[in-house]
Design an enzyme around this catalytic site. Structure first.
Site, mmCIF file in Angstrom:
data_model
loop_
_atom_site.group_PDB
_atom_site.id
_atom_site.type_symbol
_atom_site.label_atom_id
_atom_site.label_comp_id
_atom_site.label_asym_id
_atom_site.label_seq_id
_atom_site.Cartn_x
_atom_site.Cartn_y
_atom_site.Cartn_z
ATOM 1 N N ASP A 180 36.181 47.800 42.993
ATOM 2 C CA ASP A 180 36.758 49.049 42.513
ATOM 3 C C ASP A 180 36.495 49.210 41.017
ATOM 4 O OD1 ASP A 180 38.375 46.826 42.090
ATOM 5 O OD2 ASP A 180 40.241 47.959 42.113
ATOM 6 N N ASP B 238 35.955 45.163 34.595
ATOM 7 C CA ASP B 238 36.657 45.261 33.318
ATOM 8 C C ASP B 238 36.001 44.243 32.377
ATOM 9 O OD1 ASP B 238 38.751 45.121 31.374
ATOM 10 O OD2 ASP B 238 40.174 45.853 32.836
ATOM 11 N N GLY C 24 34.516 41.707 33.379
ATOM 12 C CA GLY C 24 33.324 41.258 34.106
ATOM 13 C C GLY C 24 33.449 39.825 34.606
ATOM 14 N N ASP D 219 45.912 49.589 41.968
ATOM 15 C CA ASP D 219 47.370 49.634 42.141
ATOM 16 C C ASP D 219 48.156 49.722 40.841
ATOM 17 O OD1 ASP D 219 46.575 46.867 41.520
ATOM 18 O OD2 ASP D 219 48.704 46.423 41.772
#
Ligand code: PRP
Length: 188
Positions: free
Chosen positions: A106, A109, A111, A165
């Site tokens: 998704d 960030d 990585g 989330d």
């Protein structure tokens, strides 16, 4: 009952709406279909955030494909930052030797997660490994990793929805929203 903030208070604004998301997912699938023409594919979803994206992506794939799932723990409990140490908590059922693998995420960030997972998968002698991430928070990257298929590059905001989330809730939203920091205190 949960004490998770109500959506109307939590949502600062919609960053990517449903229509734009679905359009981009279709475009990514078209590129993958072209890149893997004549080949077969194994999509690996890193649980849990990548689930929505992978199930939408695979609907548009025409190359023969199978799926599998992995779970890794990279963050301390409730923490926002990756610790850099990634441990497999649920491993694949598939033997990936000689297979074309695409890791589906998704968000990338720091990585750390995809870098560590790719390194671990490479040791199993796949034919190829590529990374496909819906979101890319490029400004936060610390690991040296190349993302082969990127849906959207996004700013360093706390995003949620479409698999991502807020305290495990709101993964089901069909769009990507930015959380209002006055309502949701981000864990450090
Ligand atoms: C998120 C996301 C990536 C990882 C990205 O997972 O799905 O796996 O963090 O961060 P990095 O690039 O800094 O490693 P998370 O640990 O929040 O779990 P979840 O997918 O179950 O929500």
């Amino acid at each position: 009952m949960t004490d998770i903030p109500a959506l109307d208070k939590l949502l600062k604004y919609k960053l990517i709406n449903e229509e734009d998301l679905q359009k981009r997912v279709k475009e990514l699938a078209a590129v993958i279909n072209e890149d893997y023409a004549g080949e077969e594919l194994l999509l690996i979803c890193i649980l849990r955030g990548g689930v929505m994206f992978m199930t939408d992506l695979m609907r548009h794939l025409t190359v023969p494909n199978a799926i599998d799932f992995m779970s890794v723990s990279s963050y301390g409990v409730g923490a926002r930052e990756s610790t850099g140490t990634v441990r497999i908590t649920l491993d694949l059922r598939t033997d990936i030797k000689d297979k074309n693998v695409i890791l589906v995420e998704d968000i990338v960030d720091s990585g750390n997660t995809v870098k560590s997972v790719v390194d671990m998968l490479e040791m199993r002698d796949p034919k190829s490994v590529k990374i496909c991430s819906l979101l890319d928070k490029i400004d936060r990257r610390t690991a040296d990793v190349k993302i082969d298929y990127i849906g959207f590059q996004i700013p360093d905001e706390f995003v949620f929805g479409y698999g991502l989330d807020i305290d495990e809730y709101y993964r089901n939203l069909p769009y990507i929203g930015v959380a209002n920091p006055d309502v949701f205190i981000m864990p450090e």
